[in-house]
Write an enzyme that holds these catalytic residues in place. Sequence first.
Site, PDB file in Angstrom:
ATOM      1  N   ASP A  66       0.789  -1.401   0.052  1.00  0.00           N
ATOM      2  CA  ASP A  66      -0.059  -0.046   0.107  1.00  0.00           C
ATOM      3  C   ASP A  66       0.911   1.291   0.040  1.00  0.00           C
ATOM      4  O   ASP A  66       1.968   1.437   0.506  1.00  0.00           O
ATOM      5  CB  ASP A  66      -1.140   0.159   1.407  1.00  0.00           C
ATOM      6  CG  ASP A  66      -2.172   0.901   1.148  1.00  0.00           C
ATOM      7  OD1 ASP A  66      -2.382   1.407  -0.083  1.00  0.00           O
ATOM      8  OD2 ASP A  66      -2.707   1.172   2.273  1.00  0.00           O
TER       9      ASP A  66
ATOM     10  N   HIS B 172       2.243   3.234  -9.080  1.00  0.00           N
ATOM     11  CA  HIS B 172       1.891   1.735  -9.188  1.00  0.00           C
ATOM     12  C   HIS B 172       2.985   1.159  -9.961  1.00  0.00           C
ATOM     13  O   HIS B 172       3.481  -0.038  -9.698  1.00  0.00           O
ATOM     14  CB  HIS B 172       0.684   1.365  -9.939  1.00  0.00           C
ATOM     15  CG  HIS B 172      -0.586   2.007  -9.180  1.00  0.00           C
ATOM     16  ND1 HIS B 172      -0.628   1.467  -7.783  1.00  0.00           N
ATOM     17  CD2 HIS B 172      -1.825   2.533  -9.385  1.00  0.00           C
ATOM     18  CE1 HIS B 172      -1.865   2.030  -7.511  1.00  0.00           C
ATOM     19  NE2 HIS B 172      -2.489   2.696  -8.408  1.00  0.00           N
TER      20      HIS B 172
ATOM     21  N   LEU C 225      11.016 -20.659  -3.297  1.00  0.00           N
ATOM     22  CA  LEU C 225       9.703 -19.695  -2.728  1.00  0.00           C
ATOM     23  C   LEU C 225       8.503 -19.867  -3.624  1.00  0.00           C
ATOM     24  O   LEU C 225       8.400 -19.807  -4.835  1.00  0.00           O
ATOM     25  CB  LEU C 225      10.376 -18.541  -2.905  1.00  0.00           C
ATOM     26  CG  LEU C 225       9.419 -17.273  -2.472  1.00  0.00           C
ATOM     27  CD1 LEU C 225       9.881 -16.661  -0.902  1.00  0.00           C
ATOM     28  CD2 LEU C 225       9.246 -15.845  -3.210  1.00  0.00           C
TER      29      LEU C 225
HETATM   30  C1  IPE Z   1      -5.455  -2.700   0.141  1.00  0.00           C
HETATM   31  O1  IPE Z   1      -5.301  -1.465   0.043  1.00  0.00           O
HETATM   32  C2  IPE Z   1      -5.308  -3.505  -1.144  1.00  0.00           C
HETATM   33  C3  IPE Z   1      -3.910  -3.476  -1.848  1.00  0.00           C
HETATM   34  C4  IPE Z   1      -2.933  -3.079  -1.335  1.00  0.00           C
HETATM   35  C5  IPE Z   1      -3.691  -4.146  -2.828  1.00  0.00           C
HETATM   36  P1  IPE Z   1      -6.342  -0.198  -0.147  1.00  0.00           P
HETATM   37  O2  IPE Z   1      -5.301   1.147  -0.446  1.00  0.00           O
HETATM   38  O3  IPE Z   1      -7.033  -0.791  -1.211  1.00  0.00           O
HETATM   39  O4  IPE Z   1      -7.006  -0.311   1.249  1.00  0.00           O
HETATM   40  P2  IPE Z   1      -7.773   0.756   1.951  1.00  0.00           P
HETATM   41  O5  IPE Z   1      -8.982   1.183   0.889  1.00  0.00           O
HETATM   42  O6  IPE Z   1      -7.002   1.976   2.286  1.00  0.00           O
HETATM   43  O7  IPE Z   1      -8.303   0.145   2.880  1.00  0.00           O
HETATM   44  C1  IPE Z   2      -1.746   0.257  -3.151  1.00  0.00           C
HETATM   45  O1  IPE Z   2      -1.448   1.591  -3.175  1.00  0.00           O
HETATM   46  C2  IPE Z   2      -1.868  -0.431  -4.530  1.00  0.00           C
HETATM   47  C3  IPE Z   2      -3.357  -0.837  -4.756  1.00  0.00           C
HETATM   48  C4  IPE Z   2      -4.194  -0.786  -3.955  1.00  0.00           C
HETATM   49  C5  IPE Z   2      -3.748  -1.431  -6.054  1.00  0.00           C
HETATM   50  P1  IPE Z   2      -2.912   2.505  -3.238  1.00  0.00           P
HETATM   51  O2  IPE Z   2      -3.001   3.039  -4.829  1.00  0.00           O
HETATM   52  O3  IPE Z   2      -3.728   2.101  -2.482  1.00  0.00           O
HETATM   53  O4  IPE Z   2      -1.786   3.759  -2.667  1.00  0.00           O
HETATM   54  P2  IPE Z   2      -2.434   5.064  -1.636  1.00  0.00           P
HETATM   55  O5  IPE Z   2      -3.281   4.201  -0.468  1.00  0.00           O
HETATM   56  O6  IPE Z   2      -3.682   5.652  -2.286  1.00  0.00           O
HETATM   57  O7  IPE Z   2      -1.496   5.621  -1.198  1.00  0.00           O
HETATM   58 MG    MG Z   3      -4.088   2.336  -0.383  1.00  0.00          MG
END
Ligand code: IPE
Ligand code: IPE
Ligand code: MG
Length: 252
Positions: free
Chosen positions: A32, A49, A143
């Site tokens: 995240d 990403h 792994l």
């Molecule tokens: C969780 O992150 C999912 C992934 C990292 C793939 P999100 O960014 O979607 O989670 P929330 O919305 O902050 O809970």
């Molecule tokens: C995690 O990063 C990747 C996915 C959920 C696909 P985010 O896109 O949720 O990044 P933030 O939380 O907005 O910073």
């Molecule tokens: Mg996120």
Amino acid sequence: MLDIFKFKKDTIKEKIQLDMERIPAHIAIIMDGNGRWAKQRKLPRTMGHRAGMKNIKMMVEESSNLGVKYLTLYAFSTENWKRTKEEVGALMDLVVEFINKEFEELHRNNVKLNSIGDISKLPEKSKAAVEDAMYKTRNNTGLTLNIALNYGGRDEIVKGVKEIAKEVLEGKLQIDNIDDKIISDHLYTSGMPDPDIIIRPSGELRLSNYLLWQSAYSEFWFSNINWPDFTKEDLRRAISDFQKRDRRFGGV
Ligand code: IPE
Ligand code: IPE
Ligand code: MG
């Protein structure tokens, strides 16, 4: 399996000391903070990403070098479809790009690629790339890299419950024989140990529908670092902290 990745093995010693006898068998990471990483740099979210995707290789190498058996990475949740079409599309394209770029090396290093989640809902190109990589690496013994794609813990439990109900209806299973193990066996992680540690970077203190059943006794490790900035040292720090914890599993 420890020397499967040939690079930088010698530098491990000077870093955070780890007890090699107590390396977690299964590490799960919620990748995240990509969006915030991009925002800090005034870049579009998709660049975050991309940076996050580039970080995966390093994590796999380090985990493999340490002798971790399972590494499970949350890449796309069942709730992430709520994002814009552009962002979802970019994430799905990155799945293909990741496999195209990294497949050879992963395969050479004996990594078994696996996915958890309902990949039938992915765009055809992404689904095909994942299935092809899984098939080609199915006999690898190093792994296991689980990529959680269109994964949701609740969705996974619903899927399992339906399969179990069907077996009961067909007379293959008695209701009284349904136990923890039967449920575990009907999840995407069937046959794998539960995660010993769940790591969430980016400062959020929640599971976001990740490995709900499997995390019953997982240790949690949170950090404010955004995923694209997360380093090998951070991973070692998490493992080092994990090794200092007293896991009691309800005992004394
Ligand atoms: C969780 O992150 C999912 C992934 C990292 C793939 P999100 O960014 O979607 O989670 P929330 O919305 O902050 O809970
Ligand atoms: C995690 O990063 C990747 C996915 C959920 C696909 P985010 O896109 O949720 O990044 P933030 O939380 O907005 O910073
Ligand atoms: Mg996120």
